[in-house]
Design an enzyme around this catalytic site. Structure first.
Site, PDB file in Angstrom:
ATOM      1  N   CYS A 381    -121.167 -96.215  17.468  1.00 40.99           N
ATOM      2  CA  CYS A 381    -120.791 -95.673  18.769  1.00 40.99           C
ATOM      3  C   CYS A 381    -120.698 -94.146  18.706  1.00 40.99           C
ATOM      4  O   CYS A 381    -121.708 -93.458  18.689  1.00 40.99           O
ATOM      5  CB  CYS A 381    -119.514 -96.347  19.265  1.00 40.99           C
ATOM      6  N   HIS A 515    -120.634-101.951  19.010  1.00 39.90           N
ATOM      7  CA  HIS A 515    -119.642-102.178  17.952  1.00 39.90           C
ATOM      8  C   HIS A 515    -119.927-103.499  17.224  1.00 39.90           C
ATOM      9  O   HIS A 515    -119.324-104.523  17.558  1.00 39.90           O
ATOM     10  CB  HIS A 515    -118.235-102.217  18.552  1.00 39.90           C
ATOM     11  N   GLU A 517    -118.969-104.436  14.451  1.00 37.21           N
ATOM     12  CA  GLU A 517    -117.806-104.929  13.680  1.00 37.21           C
ATOM     13  C   GLU A 517    -117.028-105.988  14.445  1.00 37.21           C
ATOM     14  O   GLU A 517    -116.334-106.813  13.856  1.00 37.21           O
ATOM     15  CB  GLU A 517    -116.888-103.764  13.287  1.00 37.21           C
TER      16      GLU A 517
HETATM   17  N1  GLN Z   1    -116.347 -91.326  23.110  1.00 45.32           N
HETATM   18  C1  GLN Z   1    -117.649 -91.921  23.121  1.00 45.32           C
HETATM   19  C2  GLN Z   1    -118.001 -92.484  24.468  1.00 45.32           C
HETATM   20  O1  GLN Z   1    -117.146 -92.718  25.284  1.00 45.32           O
HETATM   21  C3  GLN Z   1    -117.762 -93.006  22.069  1.00 45.32           C
HETATM   22  C4  GLN Z   1    -116.861 -94.171  22.337  1.00 45.32           C
HETATM   23  C5  GLN Z   1    -116.684 -95.042  21.131  1.00 45.32           C
HETATM   24  O2  GLN Z   1    -116.970 -94.655  20.011  1.00 45.32           O
HETATM   25  N2  GLN Z   1    -116.189 -96.249  21.334  1.00 45.32           N
HETATM   26  O3  GLN Z   1    -119.158 -92.716  24.723  1.00 45.32           O
END
Ligand code: GLN
Length: 543
Positions: A381, A515, A517
């Site tokens: 992410c 994600h 994970e």
């Molecule tokens: N802050 C980034 C976004 O909002 C990544 C979010 C995250 O890593 N879950 O896109």
């Protein structure tokens, strides 16, 4: 017929109630039952989505796009049953529903009160959205005695009465401390906690006692006597070397047998197959090697912030029969000259999800180190977004590359996502929208490029993974980045949202917008984590 098990906690918090509930779910599943686990959280936030991870730990995202308590992650990892939006509720959500109903006039002029209106809403939640499960396990967050948990305790008390003994059971988890100076186990806190529970009308049917070591029969008898519970229903829950040992540990102490007894259901213990858990425990205890992964993040002072991540890395180790040692590093330290060389000793670098500018340049420095020194790199992410910024600056020579998450920038390689599709619907967002529940959340499909590393790792062309982000890699930079050697190996089905990037000339360099994970299980490690750990093992053989 669906039966309900209500799990409360006493004495202190952080006893591992979520884990205990999850392990109990796994045991019932091993007995052949269909289970679902739920969490009722007494705090006032509508969901944990707006809370800092250092306050509350990780926000666990479900397929259907709910931001939930991290215990739902334990539930999924132990049972493999995908959690849903309707498996986690908070006081905030209950009250929002009650007040909306009041405004609509649904209460027909009644005075709206905690009992019965709020407790009815809690009961509806516990009983709703059940699809033929044999058992629904409801864990009540917090500790008995907290003011805010009272309506929840009252609601489950009523349910116990309405469902009857053959359909409801109360399990209370407590702490039995060992006082070194006295050389004694102390049962008094448990007695007090059970009294507290009895004072709100709940008599526990089983007491699960967390302790450093097994509790001798004499002490269990004492707890049974004072707490009005059969001695065989006072179960020791001693510390274990790995959380995946817990189902076997409870089974050995008779937990599922006693539960079957309570509900008067057939005792199938003779056929109970817990080999899945024995196998995992054995792998965790007897690894053939070890690799070290640096996790370069921001919320490293509370490891619960990265709960699913640390579990998924451990699963990658289980898949490869190695122990994964995790080096949690605050990325800010890499913002000073040369500190990044601390990364020389690790076999893999992972930059996890995150929010905000603090520490971002340190993460970018870690990405650069991984790229230049051929260290396996996994960006998740925010970790993907920072990787793309680094690659844009270094490989594509886009000097002002940045993210609009940190303010206006000359080259918005990562920008606010204002529109995306979910099936045939289009979701739209603007700059001033509410923060709660408005990210791109939940499961989305992703198409993998044929000749890519991820295509090989997944072994399929289309995948579905869970998301939680507001920003995206800007597809308009794709050509420039590809010309510089960055491969866009996963895209949303409509081809407009970059989901995965990789560097073909690097041993293992993958950034994912989702994600992974969240979906890894000890008995089914996520392929990206297995592959990343394998690459780390290869690296350890090289250096
Ligand atoms: N802050 C980034 C976004 O909002 C990544 C979010 C995250 O890593 N879950 O896109």
């Amino acid at each position: 017929m669906t039966r309900f098990i209500f799990i409360t906690g006493g004495v202190v918090s952080s006893l591992g109630k979520g884990l205990a509930s999850a392990a109990l779910g796994a045991l019932l599943q091993a007995r052949g039952y269909r289970v679902r686990l739920r969490k009722l959280d007494p705090y006032l936030n509508v969901d944990p989505g707006t809370m800092s991870p250092t306050q509350h730990g990780e926000v666990y995202v479900t397929d259907d796009g709910a931001e939930t308590d991290l215990d739902l992650g334990h539930y999924e990892r132990f049972t493999g049953v995908a959690a849903r939006r309707t498996d986690n509720v908070t006081t905030g959500r209950i009250y929002t529903g009650v007040i909306e109903k009041e405004r609509r006039g649904d209460y027909l002029g009644a005075t709206v009160q905690v009992i019965p209106h709020v407790t009815d809403a809690i009961k509806e939640f516990a009983l709703g959205n059940i699809e033929g499960e044999d058992f629904v396990l409801c864990e009540i967050g917090g500790t008995v005695g907290d003011i805010e948990s009272l309506p929840f305790l009252e609601a489950i008390r009523q349910l116990g009465n309405e469902l009857g003994r053959e359909r409801a059971m109360f399990v209370h988890l407590t702490l039995v401390p060992y006082l070194k100076s006295a050389g004694e186990l102390k049962t008094k806190p448990t007695q007090h906690s059970v009294k507290e529970l009895q004072s709100v009308g709940i008599q526990p049917d089983m007491i699960l006692c967390r302790c450093e070591q097994d509790i001798p029969a004499s002490e269990r008898r004492k707890i049974a006597l004072f707490c009005n519970v059969p001695v065989d229903n006072v179960i020791s829950a001693p510390d274990v070397s790995t959380i995946y040992e817990v189902p076997n540990c409870y089974h050995a102490r008779g937990m599922d047998r006693q539960m079957a007894g309570h509900f008067g259901i057939e005792n199938t213990a003779g056929e109970l197959d817990l080999s899945r858990w024995s196998h995992i425990t054995d792998r965790v205890r007897n690894p053939e090697g070890e690799v070290t992964i640096a996790v370069v993040g921001k919320y490293t002072n509370l490891l619960d912030s990265y709960k699913s991540l640390s579990e998924a890395l451990a699963h990658g180790g289980i898949a490869n029969n190695v122990r994964v040692s995790m080096n949690w590093i605050d990325s800010e330290i890499f913002e000073s000259e040369d500190a990044v060389h601390q990364l020389s000793d690790v076999e893999g670098i992972l930059v996890p999800g995150g929010f905000g500018e603090r520490g971002a340049e340190g993460k970018i420095a870690a990405v650069q180190f991984a790229r230049e020194h051929n260290v396996p790199y996994f960006g998740i992410c925010f970790g993907m977004q920072m990787a793309v910024i680094e690659l844009a600056r270094s490989l594509a020579r886009i000097k002002g590359a940045g993210s609009t998450e940190f303010g206006n920038c000359a080259e918005p390689i990562v920008g606010l996502m204002t529109e995306w599709s979910r099936g045939s619907d289009v979701e739209r967002r603007g700059n001033g929208d509410n923060l709660g529940g408005t990210m791109r959340l939940g499961a989305y499909d992703c198409a993998l490029a044929d000749d890519s590393l991820v295509r090989e790792i997944y072994g399929e062309a289309n995948i579905s993974e869970r998301h939680r982000h507001r920003y995206e890699v800007n597809i308009n930079y794709r050509d420039k980045l590809e010309a510089a050697g960055v491969k866009f190996s996963g895209l949303s089905p409509d081809g407009v949202l970059p989901e995965i990037i990789e560097l073909p000339h690097h041993p293992w360099f993958v950034g994912v917008q989702f994600h992974p994970e969240l979906k890894s299980k000890p008995f089914d490690p996520h392929p990206l984590f297995s592959s990343f750990i394998r690459a780390a093992i290869d690296r350890s053989r090289l250096v």
